[in-house]
Design an enzyme around this catalytic site. Structure first.
Site, short mmCIF file in Angstrom:
data_model
loop_
_atom_site.label_atom_id
_atom_site.label_comp_id
_atom_site.label_asym_id
_atom_site.label_seq_id
_atom_site.Cartn_x
_atom_site.Cartn_y
_atom_site.Cartn_z
N ASP A 261 0.86 -1.17 0.00
CA ASP A 261 0.00 0.00 0.00
C ASP A 261 0.91 1.24 0.00
OD1 ASP A 261 -2.18 1.66 -0.07
OD2 ASP A 261 -3.26 0.68 1.56
C1 BGC Z 1 -5.13 3.10 0.08
C2 BGC Z 1 -5.26 2.07 -1.01
C3 BGC Z 1 -5.14 2.74 -2.36
C4 BGC Z 1 -3.80 3.44 -2.42
C5 BGC Z 1 -3.51 4.09 -3.75
C6 BGC Z 1 -3.89 3.97 -0.09
O1 BGC Z 1 -3.87 5.03 0.79
O2 BGC Z 1 -5.10 2.45 1.33
O3 BGC Z 1 -6.49 1.40 -0.89
O4 BGC Z 1 -5.30 1.82 -3.40
O5 BGC Z 1 -3.77 4.43 -1.42
O6 BGC Z 1 -4.24 5.24 -3.94
#
Ligand code: BGC
Length: 721
Positions: A261
């Site tokens: 993530d």
């Molecule tokens: C979120 C993810 C997301 C990623 C990319 C993160 O802060 O937890 O679910 O896909 O950002 O935007």
């Protein structure tokens, strides 16, 4: 792209041959995902791609810029490896469908698949080829802002909706997106419903509740997966070798890749499980995270870690091989770059958005058949902070939405009613505490035949990092309902929200209540069509609605306990005599100050028809499983849609089992007076569970309920040997 997880043989051997030709730094480049929207990055991005230091980009959706980046990657680098272009396409791209929780309320897999396919088409036309969806975290805590992005509290429903979305994204056309499952695993169980917080989940619960949707979506062909920000039983998911090596690759034979993530690799140091960012990169790589999303840790540290003999080159090879395998499998190398085209038929997408929004609406209360309004319903007074909010009705995660196509409730009502509509937002936002405009609203309401209030939460009050402890209606909205109900006019409340809110008082005071989630682009026409009966109302709750925040987590599939509450054991706080001596009052599991049931149970939703279930009977029960049939009749005065639901309970098992588990559902539509037999067949596989050491089917007695929601009373017992 829909292949069993172990079948990527062709792609894997192509990846192997390419891997042999790459230098260490080119290999590491394939493990690096950068933020194209970051100005510092974008200025040097062309050079980084040309030098093979970047293999994937997130958040670049300008089709011309994407085309240029892809041309550099394919034509100006030694090996011509195409880029993955990632974007959060969570419930639409230009056209916004209901938030995932609303999509789940449709209980309609074909529809959810169609929405994902349209989203894929729109995003692919902008150069996107990878999306970070579906989020299949089972979510049982309304305080958690990301419940909006989930399919709710139930593993079965989450798996069905998730697999539908995977099929829609990975649709086999040239406009498809690779799907990324998130967040692995148990992210929805964060303590106190605070995003990113600790999760402690015993393996028995992890395997019976949180993991099944992941396994189902991998079986449906998903090739990428994202660990959660949170720690799981003490080990942060992004450095968790048990999750990503033992379970994912070992037990499940996953052959795709894991993307971290956002910055979750450097955050391993924040968690306090490693000393610094270098060690974070080492732990994540060893644990099996293939790609570093924006964190920069792999780009900065992996090369030195290998050259200094700390990280085995074979680990890098394995991580890169898996990324390349997915790029081959997804057809990135074989597709011919095409000029970007305008968005696919907006009209078709708009009518799909209308259908999805209509089907996501859940009718919770409808006193005296107030809804649907008749054509001669007279004058309508439309009030509330969300009645004319083309943006707020879209919900969370709508970076690319075409706001100009979003139609508010006020616009849709105005089109239908013309001068029979009066409108006043009364409260400027959902959080507004001032009822200064109340007199005028009262006046308008008095001049009308019906009052419709559109209330709830603005979109920013749910979603990532937007958690709430008080999950009631914000601001003065509840008071507005009380004021309007005191006027003696029929009051309809429509709630737009990113979570199940505590709305006990509102439900008591209003004559009709529709739960609308955030319905998306076509919120206005959908609500208008349903309220006026041009469309069926057919949504069913994908989460229980609590009576009070103190009940959270409240979900239908809870354990039976050794002291379950019954009508006889229930005691209310007001019934306890002053000075009463200590007793184990009631001797059962309940709160003294709130009824143990939810305000509305999982699976609940009224229809414009009225359905009667009878004659539930067993057709067969044998070595393979069982089949039951039930007769469903529409005894109402209008045609209507029903979602017939089947629940089971394993009555005696080697580990405690939920009081009920949803195992199947079917939609039917019956005219007034019509009836139909509905059949369900379940296999032993459907009845397996993890008992603490293995997945087993345990022969014995099962209770089976069939009905309209998780409190269905019609049941029978099946003996399976
Ligand atoms: C979120 C993810 C997301 C990623 C990319 C993160 O802060 O937890 O679910 O896909 O950002 O935007």
């Amino acid at each position: 792209m829909e292949r069993p997880v172990v079948a990527l043989v062709g792609a894997r051997s192509r990846a192997e041959r390419l891997l042999d030709k790459l230098s260490l730094s080119e290999k590491i480049g394939q493990l690096v995902l950068v933020d194209g929207a970051d100005e510092n990055v974008s200025q040097s991005l062309h050079r980084a791609v040309a030098e093979g230091r970047v293999g994937s980009v997130i958040n670049e959706v300008d089709p011309l810029k994407v085309a240029k980046l892809q041309r550099i990657a394919r034509e100006e680098t030694a090996h011509g490896i195409p880029l993955l272009i990632g974007r959060d396409v969570i419930h639409g791209f230009k056209t916004i469908f209901p938030i995932p929780l609303g999509l789940a309320a449709t209980w309609n897999e074909e529809l959810v698949e169609a929405c994902a396919k349209t989203s894929a088409e729109e995003a692919a036309h902008h150069g996107v080829n990878w999306t970070f969806a579906p989020m299949i975290d089972v979510s049982r805590d309304p305080r958690w802002g990301r419940i909006a992005e989930s399919f709710g509290e139930d593993p079965y429903l989450t798996a069905r909706m998730g697999t539908a979305m995977v099929r829609g994204f990975q649709n086999g056309t040239e406009d498809q997106l690779l799907s990324c499952l998130k967040h692995f695993a148990g992210y929805g169980a964060s303590e106190s419903g605070k995003d990113y917080d600790t999760t402690n989940i015993p393996e028995i619960e992890l395997r019976n509740v949180y993991l099944p949707p992941f396994k189902a979506c991998l079986d449906a062909g998903a090739l990428t997966i994202m660990p959660s920000f949170s720690d799981l039983n003490g080990i942060p998911a992004s450095g968790n070798a048990w999750l990503m090596r033992d379970l994912l690759r070992g037990e499940w034979c996953f052959a795709g890749f894991v993307v971290s993530d956002w910055c979750s690799i450097p955050q391993l140091a924040m968690h306090g499980v490693v000393e610094n960012e270098r060690d974070a990169a080492l732990q994540a790589a060893r644990a099996g995270v293939n790609m570093d999303m924006v964190g920069g840790s792999y780009a900065t540290h992996l090369e030195a870690l290998v050259e200094n003999g700390i990280l085995a080159p074979a680990v890098i090879d394995e991580l890169v091989r898996e990324v390349l395998t997915v790029k081959f499998e997804a057809g990135l190398f074989d597709s011919v770059p095409r000029p970007m085209r305008p968005t696919a038929s907006p009209d078709q997408a708009t009518s799909l958005a209308l259908r999805a929004a209509q089907e996501s609406l859940v009718l919770l209360k409808n006193n005296d058949g107030l809804l649907p309004f008749s054509a001669d319903s007279g004058k309508v007074c439309l009030l509330g902070p969300l009645a004319d909010q083309a943006y707020e009705q879209l919900g969370t995660w709508v970076f690319d939405a075409d706001l100009s196509r979003s139609v508010s409730v006020k616009d849709a009502f105005a089109q239908r009613l013309g001068d029979r509509l009066s409108f006043d937002c009364v409260l400027k936002t959902s959080r507004d505490k001032s009822l200064a405009g109340l007199d005028q609203a009262r006046q308008l309401a008095r001049e009308c035949d019906h009052v419709v209030l559109v209330l709830g939460e603005e979109s920013i009050l749910s979603g990532e990092a937007h958690c709430r402890a008080d999950v009631g209606l914000p601001g003065a909205q509840a008071s507005l309902v009380s004021e309007m109900s005191s006027l003696g006019k029929p009051v309809v409340v429509v709630v737009m929200a990113g979570r199940p809110l505590v709305i006990s008082d509102v439900v008591r005071e209003a004559d009709a209540v529709v739960y609308a989630w955030h319905p998306g682009t076509m919120a206005g026409p959908a609500i208008c069509n349903v309220l006026f009966g041009d469309a069926d109302v057919r949504g069913r709750l994908p989460v229980s609605l609590p009576r009070a925040a103190g009940q959270i987590p409240i979900y239908y599939a809870h354990g039976h306990t050794g002291k379950p509450v019954t009508a006889d054991t229930l005691v209310h706080i007001d019934d306890i005599a002053p000075g009463a001596p200590q007793t184990s009052i009631g001797n059962a599991s309940f709160h003294l100050d709130v009824h143990p049931s939810p305000l509305f149970p999982f699976g609940f939703g009224l229809s414009y028809g009225r359905f009667l279930y009878k004659d539930l009977h067993l057709i067969t029960a044998g070595a393979k499983g069982f089949e039951v049939a039930v007769n469903v009749a529409n005894i109402g005065e209008r045609a209507g849609s029903e979602t017939v639901q089947l629940y089971t309970r394993d009555l005696v098992a080697s580990a405690t089992r939920p009081v009920r588990e949803l195992k199947a559902h079917k939609h039917i539509r019956l005219d007034a007076g019509e009836h139909r037999e509905v059949r369900f067949a379940l296999t032993r596989e459907d009845l397996k569970f993890f008992n603490g050491s293995e997945y087993v089917f345990e022969p014995g007695r099962f209770r089976v309920w069939v009905g309209a929601d998780s409190t269905a009373s019609l049941s029978l017992e099946v003996q399976l040997d």
